[in-house]
Design an enzyme around this catalytic site. Structure first.
Site, PDB file in Angstrom:
ATOM      1  N   GLY A 153      58.908  18.555  26.147  1.00  0.00           N
ATOM      2  CA  GLY A 153      58.727  17.349  26.616  1.00  0.00           C
ATOM      3  C   GLY A 153      57.465  16.836  26.650  1.00  0.00           C
ATOM      4  O   GLY A 153      56.731  16.820  25.341  1.00  0.00           O
ATOM      5  N   SER A 154      56.412  16.439  27.693  1.00  0.00           N
ATOM      6  CA  SER A 154      55.364  15.518  27.475  1.00  0.00           C
ATOM      7  C   SER A 154      54.225  16.320  27.178  1.00  0.00           C
ATOM      8  O   SER A 154      53.112  15.566  26.723  1.00  0.00           O
ATOM      9  CB  SER A 154      55.072  14.938  28.735  1.00  0.00           C
ATOM     10  OG  SER A 154      56.019  13.952  29.021  1.00  0.00           O
ATOM     11  N   THR A 155      54.452  17.811  27.216  1.00  0.00           N
ATOM     12  CA  THR A 155      53.202  18.459  26.530  1.00  0.00           C
ATOM     13  C   THR A 155      53.176  18.324  24.981  1.00  0.00           C
ATOM     14  O   THR A 155      51.869  18.551  24.658  1.00  0.00           O
ATOM     15  CB  THR A 155      53.249  20.108  26.601  1.00  0.00           C
ATOM     16  OG1 THR A 155      54.737  20.217  26.248  1.00  0.00           O
ATOM     17  CG2 THR A 155      53.440  20.119  28.230  1.00  0.00           C
ATOM     18  N   SER A 161      51.351   9.951  31.118  1.00  0.00           N
ATOM     19  CA  SER A 161      52.276  10.314  30.243  1.00  0.00           C
ATOM     20  C   SER A 161      53.252   9.436  30.136  1.00  0.00           C
ATOM     21  O   SER A 161      54.478   9.632  30.256  1.00  0.00           O
ATOM     22  CB  SER A 161      53.048  11.747  31.222  1.00  0.00           C
ATOM     23  OG  SER A 161      53.839  12.516  30.311  1.00  0.00           O
TER      24      SER A 161
END
Length: 653
Positions: free
Chosen positions: A289-291, A344
């Site tokens: 995901g956004s990491t 994000s």
């Protein structure tokens, strides 16, 4: 006549020569057997009147980085029977059946056997041994064998692993380093007569034993305990399926903690399902995901495609790519590149990915270690999934830019983040730091090594600054804040793939948070992954608070001074009920407002002291192992920031 005499003399000489040759052969053969081969024939003779029984070898000890025992071999009794020496079979069978919880019929069958030696039960408990010894049974004997014991129960279980009764390693380091730790098993020598019956005084001789090598790990037992405790609470709080935590010192590449949920106790392995043995931090993969936006931004900055202040149009929350429409959680317009990380933005990330294009993005992701094993010395590591760029469509490029269509293990993501914390340098991360043989000699010393420089130190600093915005006001990770420190981090929330439909699940998510602290000179990188949370699904709500608790306690334990004046969080007040029901004596010193008094730790185990530390927020230095025999300050005295707080443990006498 002369011819006859001459022939007789020749025959006599010939016979004499033959006798001489035969005698010489006998002498040479006797010399070979009695002088040159005496050791071999002695062994053969011994084998004719000795029975050799293999015993379990003594495995080496596994220590944490401070020399605290995580796994060790302890001597326990194994019980055997010599049927020919049993004088009262019925009484012996009754006593053994009761003491060992075995059926009387199985014991009677062994007592009636024609064999001279049979095991009754291996590795019995101390109570079982005491019951049988008190009966003084003829024909029943005891031999000391080695049993694997894990003094901290669940702490570090997924890293350490466990053994069988053999004792072969079956999981974790016990499996991966089995040949190093195992050592050489001894053997029991029993005298017997020509018919195989026991004889002599009955004394048994144990020979040939050699201990295995010891392992010293990079793990810190105290930080490991904190990580496991906080992860367990976080998983339970949101009703999640499981989770993982990885804690790394980015300056050295040392893995300080690797925790998983659900956990298991290696001392009672039969009580757990095999699925619980799995080290999720290296075996499981998930879409980050956004990491993943951290590494996308690092690549774009390093290529000079963008600067932190560059403006990116986020299209009011909706953007068409490759025939699909991607969305942001909020309708953002034009924001800076730094704000793409802060809020994000998927759309902003997709545009950065397009600027990099397939090959460059793929190269940076592989340089950060994605798509390949980290090389950690633990069995079962997964490589994750990162397809070749030739297989990417336009929507794939966009999706990978914000962490979909690619899978990583928790360790891979933590290691890549540690590279950002370490000025762009990716490190190798062995979990075993040192191997010491049974004579105390260091046979191998491993240090993390530089693998490659992925991005420049300047770019790494810029990314850390952007990550700090994500934990500040208006960011997605505000609940990850650590009082007294600036945290740089990134939240992640990813949908899981539904194995039935092959598409993304409607309700199953993976929530994560990865961060470093202090942001200006990181000493810790902590990754928290929570699998399928039920009550909340976002990484900022589920994983970030767990990060905050772990980082706060770890920094306090490591004595890292706060870097932001005015943000220091005082030690929490004393709870109404003392931890573990240990009474606190009258306060001797005046306690400062918001301060604490030292609890009475005398007699506590290592684990109980750790629980007191966790409940009271105390930073207690533990020395030795066993039970607490000494402490400072004394019970009831005030705990001051300027004084060292410690307890000394010693084995019970």
């Amino acid at each position: 006549m002369d011819k006859l005499e001459k022939w007789v003399r020749i025959r006599i000489r010939l016979v004499g020569f033959c006798f001489l040759v035969a005698f010489s052969f006998i002498v040479v053969r006797a010399f070979q057997l009695q002088v040159l081969g005496q050791e071999e024939w002695r062994k053969r003779a011994d084998r004719q009147h000795q029975k050799v029984i293999s015993l379990t070898p003594k495995r080496g000890t596994i220590y944490d980085q401070s020399g605290e025992e995580l796994a060790l071999s302890v001597e326990v009794d194994s019980i055997y029977v010599e049927p020919q020496k049993v004088t009262d079979p019925d009484r012996v069978a009754n006593v053994l059946a009761s003491a060992l919880s075995l059926s009387k019929s199985s014991i009677q069958a062994k007592i009636k056997s024609n064999k001279n030696f049979l095991w009754l039960k291996r590795q019995i408990t101390e109570r079982e041994g005491q019951k049988i010894r008190s009966e003084e049974l003829d024909g029943i004997g005891f031999i000391k064998e080695h049993q694997r014991f894990y003094p901290n129960s669940e702490i570090g279980a997924h890293v350490i692993g466990f053994t069988g009764i053999d004792p072969k390693g079956l999981e974790g380091l016990e499996l991966g380093y089995d040949s190093v730790i195992l050592g050489q098993g001894g053997y029991l020598v029993v005298e017997r007569d020509a018919l195989g019956r026991g004889m002599g005084s009955g004394d048994k001789v144990v020979e040939g034993e050699q201990g295995g090598a010891d392992l010293f790990l990079t793990l810190d037992k105290n930080i490991q305990y904190v990580a496991e405790k906080e992860l367990a609470e976080g998983v339970a709080k949101v009703g999640a399926k499981g989770g993982s935590v990885v804690v790394i010192d980015p300056r050295t590449g040392r893995i300080l903690a690797m925790a998983n949920q659900p956990v298991y106790n290696p001392n009672a392995i039969g009580s757990y399902r095999p699925a619980q043995w799995r080290n999720r931090a290296i075996c499981d993969t998930y879409e980050p995901g956004s990491t993943m936006k951290i590494f996308l931004m690092a690549a774009a900055l390093n290529e000079g495609l963008v600067k932190p202040e560059s403006i990116i149009d986020c299209e009011k929350g909706s953007f068409a790519v490759g025939g699909r429409v991607i969305h942001d959680h909020h309708a953002y317009g034009k924001i800076t590149a730094a704000e793409v990380i802060k809020v994000s933005s998927n759309i902003g990330s997709a545009k950065l990915g397009k600027a990099l294009e397939r090959n460059r993005l793929y190269r940076y992701l592989t340089d950060f270690g994605f798509g390949s094993a980290t090389g950690i010395d633990l069995p079962g590591e997964s490589t994750g999934l990162l397809r070749e760029p030739s297989a990417w469509f336009e929507i794939d490029l966009a999706a990978i830019s914000f962490g979909q269509g690619v899978t990583v293990s928790p360790l891979q993501l933590a290691r890549a983040t540690a590279a950002i914390a370490n000025d762009g340098t990716l490190m190798s991360m062995p979990i075993v730091e040192k191997i010491v043989n049974d004579r105390g000699e260091v046979v191998e010393h491993r240090k993390p090594e530089v693998v490659r420089q992925v991005v420049s130190a300047e770019v790494a600093q810029q990314v850390r600054d952007m990550m700090a915005l994500a934990v500040g006001d208006g960011g997605t990770g505000t609940l990850a804040a650590v009082p007294g420190f600036v945290v740089a981090g990134k939240t992640g929330t990813a949908q899981k793939v539904d194995p039935v439909t092959g598409g993304y699940s409607v309700d199953k998510r993976v929530a994560s948070f990865v961060g470093m602290v202090p942001a200006e000179a990181p000493q810790l990188v902590v990754l928290v992954v929570v699998d399928e949370p039920a009550k909340h699904v976002y990484g900022g709500l589920v994983a970030a608070p767990v990060f905050s608790k772990i980082a706060t306690q770890a920094l306090r334990y490591l004595k890292v001074s706060p870097t932001v004046p005015g943000m220091v969080d005082p030690l929490p007040p004393m709870p109404a009920e003392e931890a573990l029901a240990q009474p606190v004596q009258a306060v001797i010193d005046p306690v400062e407002a918001g301060g604490m008094v030292m609890p009475d730790c005398i007699g506590m185990s290592y684990r109980q002291v750790l629980q007191v530390m966790a409940k009271n927020g105390l930073n207690i230095k533990l020395r030795g192992s066993g039970r607490v025999v000494e402490q400072s300050p004394m019970p009831g005295r005030a705990v001051r920031y300027t004084n060292e707080v410690w307890v000394r443990l010693a084995p019970p006498t």
